[in-house]
Design an enzyme around this catalytic site. Sequence first.
Site: not given
Length: 427
Positions: A268, A307, A363
């Site tokens: 995460h 994702h 990210d």
Amino acid sequence: MSEPSLTITDNRTGKSYALAIEDGTVRAMDLRQIKRDAEDFGLMTYDPALMNTAATKSAITFIDGDKGILEYRGYPVEQLADKCTFLEVAYLILFGDLPNEQQLRAWTYDITHHTFVHENIKTLMQAFRYNAHPMGMFISTVAALSTFYPDANNVGDAENRLAQIKRLIAKVPTIAAYTYRHNRGLRYIYPVNDLSYTGNFLHMMFKMTDAKYTPNPTLEHALDILFILHADHEQNCSANAMRAIGSSCVDPYSAMAGAAAALYGPLHGGANEEVLKMLSRIDNPRNIPDFIKGVKNGEGKLMGFGHRVYKNYDPRARIIKRVADEVFEVTGRNRLLDIALELERIALEDEYFISRKLYPNVDFYSGIIYQAMGLPEAMFPVMFAIPRTVGWLAQWQEMINDPEQKIARPRQIYIGQSRRDLPKRKG
Ligand code: ACO
């Protein structure tokens, strides 16, 4: 026309049931009526990792993962990142609409006047080891805040909730900056209330001997955009944790410590830290083909890719790439960017990633920017937690106000030993 429904025939009994379809879902509780006999508990759904279960109705964030769309309260994130400040977006996410001038002034005043933490919080943080992970310090300190505001457990009171919401949004940058200063062995810097949310954060992070720290406007603005992009992302792992913990009616500090802990994991919000470690290990673009081969052989993941919801380019990653260019104008180019760009190019042409619809997520590029700003890798998840505080609190508030919500309590399918007696023991 009749109401949309789903007819299910239970082949064990031959009975048929019509279940109402609402918003593209059937209610799991409607299945309970489907029983083999009167003794039967009734049918449940089995959905490990909640892959196909809507656990709430929400009006906060909309994502279309196939099209790569992200909207807060109906506004595309691209427009918000382009035209708004983080505090405006925070207000929008929490209250449903953008603030007018007067509301924004009051909101900004409220947030900037709750930035200080009790001196005992400083003492508490000083007790951590010099090399404690900043996210561990962050999580613990947020939890500790509940002991400073014992009235926060009155979660049924809207005014009380709002007071804690303001406190948390205002104080998380202070706590975050203190974790950084602690690791560096530097004196903690008090907030300055006439700076912007991100300007004050940069001040608390980087002020050294200068009498007055003036944040670089490009970095301040870039951080504001990064914070907007990270403010909420509907029912992700940490939002789900916030709702689940909050559903017990615990205070928001304790619930948020749990949400931040969920964010800490490498799958995460900890992924940005892992991306940087991965890029550093790759070290040179010429090592990328071997690295990709390793990923395809199951030797590790391409961190920052993939994702659960986006099966297209994460719209946040696109904006972040642009922000990276602006930041590098000030800080100088991060050499890891070349590795990241080449990695992305190769991965997006590779059958393994194409067939699995794996694209860069938020990210993939954020860590490169944070590193260029002078932040150590361990600070990256904390940088995620600061803006996500807004999303967690909005999700928490929505859960509390939702008359359909109760304490979160999933079912299980018991697969352990059936009842047995202890073996006889001597004496
Ligand atoms: N690198 C290589 N392969 C991957 C990756 C990756 N980053 N992500 C998924 N895959 C593969 C899986 O191995 C699986 O392959 P298989 O079908 O051959 O078994 C397939 O793609 C589907 O992946 P799942 O793990 O089933 O997807 P899931 O939705 O469960 O996981 C997750 C999503 C956790 C984000 C995953 O893509 C991942 O681990 N990515 C790397 C970590 C990361 O970047 N996390 C940040 C997410 S964004 C955020 O939280 C802010």
